[in-house]
Scaffold this motif. Structure first.
Motif, PDB file in Angstrom:
ATOM      1  N   ARG A  97      -2.560   6.073 -11.725  1.00 44.62           N
ATOM      2  CA  ARG A  97      -3.359   4.889 -11.389  1.00 44.62           C
ATOM      3  C   ARG A  97      -4.211   4.477 -12.571  1.00 44.62           C
ATOM      4  O   ARG A  97      -4.471   3.301 -12.771  1.00 44.62           O
ATOM      5  CB  ARG A  97      -4.229   5.178 -10.175  1.00 44.62           C
ATOM      6  CG  ARG A  97      -3.402   5.180  -8.913  1.00 44.62           C
ATOM      7  CD  ARG A  97      -4.227   5.547  -7.708  1.00 44.62           C
ATOM      8  NE  ARG A  97      -3.415   5.442  -6.512  1.00 44.62           N
ATOM      9  CZ  ARG A  97      -3.439   6.313  -5.523  1.00 44.62           C
ATOM     10  NH1 ARG A  97      -4.231   7.360  -5.589  1.00 44.62           N
ATOM     11  NH2 ARG A  97      -2.672   6.141  -4.477  1.00 44.62           N
TER      12      ARG A  97
ATOM     13  N   MET B 235      -4.355  -3.050  -9.462  1.00 45.04           N
ATOM     14  CA  MET B 235      -4.213  -3.738  -8.182  1.00 45.04           C
ATOM     15  C   MET B 235      -5.344  -4.724  -7.976  1.00 45.04           C
ATOM     16  O   MET B 235      -6.499  -4.454  -8.285  1.00 45.04           O
ATOM     17  CB  MET B 235      -4.196  -2.715  -7.035  1.00 45.04           C
ATOM     18  CG  MET B 235      -3.917  -3.338  -5.685  1.00 45.04           C
ATOM     19  SD  MET B 235      -3.213  -2.135  -4.546  1.00 45.04           S
ATOM     20  CE  MET B 235      -3.160  -3.059  -3.029  1.00 45.04           C
TER      21      MET B 235
ATOM     22  N   LEU C 161      -1.461   3.946  -1.443  1.00 40.80           N
ATOM     23  CA  LEU C 161      -2.783   3.924  -0.810  1.00 40.80           C
ATOM     24  C   LEU C 161      -2.653   4.443   0.611  1.00 40.80           C
ATOM     25  O   LEU C 161      -3.596   4.990   1.169  1.00 40.80           O
ATOM     26  CB  LEU C 161      -3.353   2.509  -0.798  1.00 40.80           C
ATOM     27  CG  LEU C 161      -3.983   2.053  -2.103  1.00 40.80           C
ATOM     28  CD1 LEU C 161      -4.307   0.577  -2.058  1.00 40.80           C
ATOM     29  CD2 LEU C 161      -5.219   2.855  -2.408  1.00 40.80           C
TER      30      LEU C 161
ATOM     31  N   ARG D 158       0.825  -1.213   0.000  1.00 44.83           N
ATOM     32  CA  ARG D 158       0.000   0.000   0.000  1.00 44.83           C
ATOM     33  C   ARG D 158       0.859   1.262   0.000  1.00 44.83           C
ATOM     34  O   ARG D 158       0.421   2.312  -0.458  1.00 44.83           O
ATOM     35  CB  ARG D 158      -0.957  -0.022   1.189  1.00 44.83           C
ATOM     36  CG  ARG D 158      -2.179  -0.888   0.888  1.00 44.83           C
ATOM     37  CD  ARG D 158      -3.004  -1.245   2.079  1.00 44.83           C
ATOM     38  NE  ARG D 158      -4.203  -1.951   1.663  1.00 44.83           N
ATOM     39  CZ  ARG D 158      -4.245  -3.200   1.210  1.00 44.83           C
ATOM     40  NH1 ARG D 158      -3.120  -3.906   1.112  1.00 44.83           N
ATOM     41  NH2 ARG D 158      -5.373  -3.766   0.832  1.00 44.83           N
TER      42      ARG D 158
ATOM     43  N   SER E  68       1.933   1.582  -3.703  1.00 47.40           N
ATOM     44  CA  SER E  68       0.849   2.065  -4.559  1.00 47.40           C
ATOM     45  C   SER E  68       0.294   3.374  -4.017  1.00 47.40           C
ATOM     46  O   SER E  68      -0.639   3.924  -4.555  1.00 47.40           O
ATOM     47  CB  SER E  68      -0.254   1.024  -4.642  1.00 47.40           C
ATOM     48  OG  SER E  68      -0.724   0.710  -3.350  1.00 47.40           O
TER      49      SER E  68
END
Lengths: 678, 352
Positions: free
Chosen positions: B115, B121, B88, B83, B86
């Motif tokens: 993204r 993902m 997040l 995470r 990416s």
């Protein structure tokens, strides 16, 4: 219940000591029994002056807003009032068909058909128009609040605290300041109902958005959605079901409030009709108007609840067909459609009910009176003013004396000591405290005792923070001069809650054991929960006239439902492996109930009790219409005389009582949950 | 940043990544780092302060087209790590570069763009949108990217076919089995033509049989696409089966990075070797890892071992032999020698 080194024993001892000291020193220091009037602050006046100043400042804006809202009101009124009734009924049937197939369509048709036949069509449409304008407002406000609380975590906890408070402020208390702001008229009722209906929506939006699966949220982020896209395309639709529950609650709250708001009068709606007929003692008509409200509530509730269920929707073509058919009916019979206000098909029935009721009360009046007086003299009055004042020669047959008090205390002390010696010190102490309360009466409890007892209870439930908070809140009620009224409210709702807890708990237990009973009770519970508060007053008035006992019954009828539901739910929800383990250990059904199911259900039952308490406080204010003393009455009187200071401070005192009870019971429930590892 | 310019470097590069949960973590972490010590020391001091360092100074590179598996038990920080990469969650410290671009410095708008175009993902519990059909779920990244309805539906149909869900595109997630749901998740993550593909324990929530089936299909899909993959798992067998390289995580740190063979045959410590203990080494280690390339080479022939044969297969064909056996390449030339005794001893599981 509470393990050895808990603070329960010292806390109970402290409360007992405080009570005993107050009782013995009463004669020497009368300020212990009654809080001296010259110690109080004129908080009510201050609040009044401040609020009037504030509201005066806001008034131009409010009047402008009121003028603005007058338009949608007018349109909704015109639209609903001018629409020919076959089209209205057809539309309701069509919506029912779309939402839930044949049963819902039948509900729509039957429900509105009844409204038509009752002759209350015009009044009902006026009520519906109010709801139709206030609900979108409430949905929008609640939705925005909910989304904002979700977007800005920093304000979330304060928003939730505000929603908590709004839920505990009694409905009537909203009305007084609104009256001052917006003047008399339907707009006040509408705004009050929008304010009252927005919190459930906000709450459910927050809950729904909170419960969105974190991976779903992350998937929306990783798909490259902007924040707005994430919210609108993913999070809100994922939370749709919970949000629909909010819409349902919002609708019901708005309907309930619109009807309550009828007490300020002025817009010829169905709530006013109930009030009017009730005042004229035309119970047949009142019952019919009440039934119209109930029918409305059921139709709206069931249909909006169907929104929250993922069910197969009916064929929209059929729905369009139904609407087309009703248009056809209107066109063909245009001239010959009867004016709905002239329909009196059900009036004979209402008259018959009236007559039958008259006969019934004439024939059984003696028995009913005896029942009521018995409950008043032997239960409610002693609770309120204590055995020492309630036991009089003409009711109890003898006069209570100081010796009897001493005897009662001695007996309680002996029994308490026995309990303490057998290892149940807390129960023993509570028994002694209980006997003291019975002797003195809740309304006459010395204020130092109430403060110490609350402090001790909160301490045991949660700890110092809650204890200080509770006492501080109570102290504000004390110094604001509303103390005696608060105790009166506490007494009536306490008596009702106690009755609900015992009876409701027993019914819940029975339902948990026998599913066949539950099937019947469930219907009754569903019914009771859909009925707007106001309607509960009709049947009790019919049989027991105006008075505290009627209020008590009305409160019980409304507040018993959560107790039944939660008790049953808690008992039924015991994990099967626990029951299997108990059976495998050789426990009898009764032992399983006592040692496995009941302890496991305790937190749930406590939550039910919590709901019952909040319901009782909510109903207490409505019950002021049929004669209660205490804060509810003050709020109602303030409404009549547009006394903002009294209305708001009595409302705040009521909210404080509800809030303290809520926090205490929640804390106990939380403690039980933690102990069970849930 | 131009994509071409970065193509020679690693596709994903994480440097000194820290993720510390708790109040004032962004203030506390630099203080503790300044005090020095190993990342374990720093983490220890953070824990004493009541903070929770989930990822502790992690660095690694993933080469273009590589399948990089991050393996660790629950609570080891692997999900938090993916995470962080990416974005997040916002890492407390460190850097993450994707195709040479520092994504931690990227603006919100740039992140959204990345993204949409570069990252995909897949989630452990699928993360499907319950109110959308399979088709709408898969096409969602294109929808938020502003592609017209017809165009995006046309674009995702081949992907839905690739994951074997054609015919089910009108179904809602609740109508699908677990395996089918994850196929939707996989298809959705591929809709945006990602160059970096994150999979967070994609098969953990599935039955063993379905899991194996999806692993095989995943490898199949992988050969068709040329994405760089970061794959999270807690299952050593899955890691060994799929990975080009494996990073073993423990308590927020990477303990070892290596090829499956290296992890099995040369674990850096007891923790890593505990994982490989349960694994039949012969099935994962290749002949190449124990073959001698120096010294005397034997003649062609023998049982015909290859460098990419697993030890198990090799042993089966050398059961009765005692002399060194030649290892051949595709053309039949000798590239090294393996002694059957080495084969046997490397298969031996240590007792401890």
């Amino acid at each position: 219940m509470i393990p050895g080194r808990s603070p329960a024993v010292p806390a109970a001892l402290a409360a007992l000591l405080a009570g005993a000291l107050c009782l013995t020193l009463e004669s020497v220091a009368p300020w212990l029994a009654r809080f001296p009037a010259n110690w109080t602050l004129p908080a009510t006046d201050w609040a009044g002056t401040f609020l009037e100043w504030l509201l005066l400042g806001l008034k131009p804006a409010a009047r402008w807003f009121s003028w603005l809202l007058g338009y949608p009101m007018l349109w909704a009124n015109a639209a609903l009032g001018q629409t020919p009734w076959p089209l209205m009924i057809g539309t309701a049937t069509a919506i029912g068909w779309y939402l839930g197939g044949l049963p819902m369509a039948a509900l729509g048709l039957g429900g509105l058909g009844f409204v038509l036949l009752s002759g209350y069509w015009v009044e009902s449409m006026n009520t519906l128009a109010l709801v139709a304008v206030s609900v979108p407002l409430a949905l929008a406000v609640g939705g925005v609040i909910g989304v904002a609380a979700n977007e800005f975590p920093r304000i979330k906890s304060s928003v939730q605290a505000a929603l908590d408070v709004m839920q505990t402020v009694p409905t009537f208390a909203y009305l007084t300041p609104l009256l001052l702001l917006f003047g008399f008229g339907p707009v006040v009722g509408m705004i009050a109902s929008a304010i009252y209906a927005a919190p459930p929506m906000a709450r459910n939006v927050i809950l729904g958005l909170e419960r969105v699966d974190p991976e779903v949220r992350e998937a929306a982020v990783m798909s490259g959605g902007t924040r707005i896209q994430q919210l609108l395309l993913v999070e809100i639709p994922s939370a749709a079901r919970q949000i629909m529950v909010g819409v349902n609650q919002c609708l019901m709250a708005a309907l309930s409030m619109v009807i309550i708001a009828a007490v300020i009068g002025g817009f010829n709606d169905i709530g006013w009709e109930v009030l009017l007929t009730m005042r004229k003692a035309q119970f047949g008509l009142a019952l019919m108007a009440g039934l119209v409200i109930v029918v409305f509530a059921i139709v709206i509730d069931r249909m909006s609840a169907a929104l929250a269920h993922e069910r197969r929707r009916g064929d929209p073509r059929v729905a369009y067909g139904i609407v087309a058919l009703s248009v056809l009916v209107v066109l063909v019979f245009q001239a010959r459609l009867p004016d709905p206000s002239t329909l009196t098909f059900l009036d004979p029935a209402a008259e018959r009910v009236d007559r039958a009721l008259g006969e019934f009360t004439a024939n059984n009046g003696e028995a009913l009176n005896q029942f009521r007086n018995g409950a008043m003299f032997y239960v409610l009055l002693p609770l309120r003013i204590g055995l020492d004042e309630a036991a009089l020669p003409f009711t109890w047959g003898f006069q209570w004396t100081a010796t009897m008090s001493a005897g009662l205390f001695a007996a309680a002390a002996v029994a308490g000591a026995c309990l303490a010696l057998s290892g149940r010190a807390v129960s023993g102490l509570l028994l002694v405290i209980g006997s003291g309360i019975i002797e003195t009466g809740i309304a006459n409890l010395p204020w130092p005792f109430v403060l110490v007892a609350t402090f001790s209870l909160a301490w045991v439930a949660s700890g110092r923070r809650l204890a200080i908070l509770c006492v501080a809140l109570l102290a504000t009620v004390l110094v604001s001069g509303l103390w005696e009224r608060a105790l009166l409210s506490l007494y009536l709702s306490g008596a009702a809650v106690f009755a609900c807890a015992v009876v409701g708990g027993a019914i819940g237990l029975l339902c948990a054991v026998a599913p066949s009973i539950w099937r019947v009770v469930r219907l009754v519970c569903d019914m009771l929960q859909t009925i707007p508060l106001f309607v509960f007053l009709i049947p009790v008035l019919m049989f027991f006239q105006i008075g505290e006992f009627s209020a008590f019954l009305a409160i019980c009828a409304y507040a018993i439902v959560p107790m039944i539901r939660y008790t049953r739910h808690g008992l039924v929800m015991t994990p099967p492996e626990l029951l299997e383990a108990a059976v495998a250990s050789g426990a009898t059904p009764w032992q399983i109930m006592r040692d496995v199911r009941a302890p496991y259900a305790a937190p749930t039952v406590l939550l039910g009790l919590n709901q019952t308490i909040l319901y009782a406080f909510a109903m207490l204010v409505i019950a002021a219409l049929i004669g209660t003393t205490g804060l509810g009455q003050s709020i109602y009187l303030a409404l009549g005389s547009a006394d903002v200071g009294l209305g708001v401070s009595a409302g705040a005192a009521m909210a404080i009582l509800a809030l303290i009870c809520d926090r205490l019971v929640q804390a106990f429930a939380e403690g039980r949950r933690t102990a069970l590892g849930l | 940043m131009p994509r071409d310019g970065a193509s020679s470097g690693p596709t994903v590069r994480a440097g000194g990544l820290w993720q510390v949960f708790g109040a004032n973590a962004t203030v506390a972490l630099p203080d503790e780092v300044a005090l020095g010590g190993s990342s374990a020391d720093i983490a220890g001091r953070l824990l004493e302060k009541g903070l929770n360092p989930a990822v502790r100074g992690v660095s690694f590179d993933v080469a273009p087209g590589e399948l990089f598996v991050i393996m660790g038990l629950s609570g080891s920080g692997k999900s938090t790590l993916v995470r962080c990469i990416s974005r997040l969650v916002e890492p407390t410290a460190g850097s993450v570069e994707i195709e040479g671009e520092d994504i931690l410095a990227a603006s919100k708008a740039r992140m959204t763009e990345l993204r949409r175009s570069r990252m995909g993902m897949v989630f452990q519990h699928f993360g499907l949108f319950p109110h959308m059909t399979v088709l709408d779920n898969v096409a969602f990244p294109l929808k938020v990217g502003g592609m017209a309805r017809r165009a995006r539906h046309e674009k995702v149909m081949p992907i839905i076919e690739m994951v074997g869900l054609d015919g089910r595109e009108r179904a809602y997630p609740r109508e699908l089995s677990g395996g089918q749901r994850q196929r939707v998740g996989i298809a959705r993550s591929l809709a945006g033509d990602c160059t970096v593909w994150f999979l967070d324990e994609p098969f953990s929530a599935l039955d063993p049989l379905i899991r194996r089936q999806l692993q095989d299909e995943f490898l199949e899909i992988r050969t068709r696409l040329n994405t760089t993959i970061v794959f999270i798992t807690h299952d050593i067998a899955e890691a060994l089966k799929l990975a080009d390289r494996i990073a073993i995580m423990r308590d927020g740190e990477i303990v070892q990075i290596g090829t499956p063979t290296e992890i099995v045959l040369r674990p850096v410590d007891g923790y890593v070797s505990q994982f490989s203990r349960d694994v039949a080494r012969g099935r994962h280690a290749k002949v190449g890892s124990i073959m001698r390339t120096e010294g005397e080479m034997g003649e062609c022939g023998g049982p015909g071992l290859r460098a990419d044969m697993t030890l198990e297969t090799a042993l089966a064909s050398c059961m009765s032999l005692y002399d060194p056996v030649p290892v051949l390449d595709d053309d039949g030339a000798v590239i090294g020698m393996v002694h059957p005794a080495d084969l046997a001893s490397s298969l031996q599981v240590e007792e401890s």
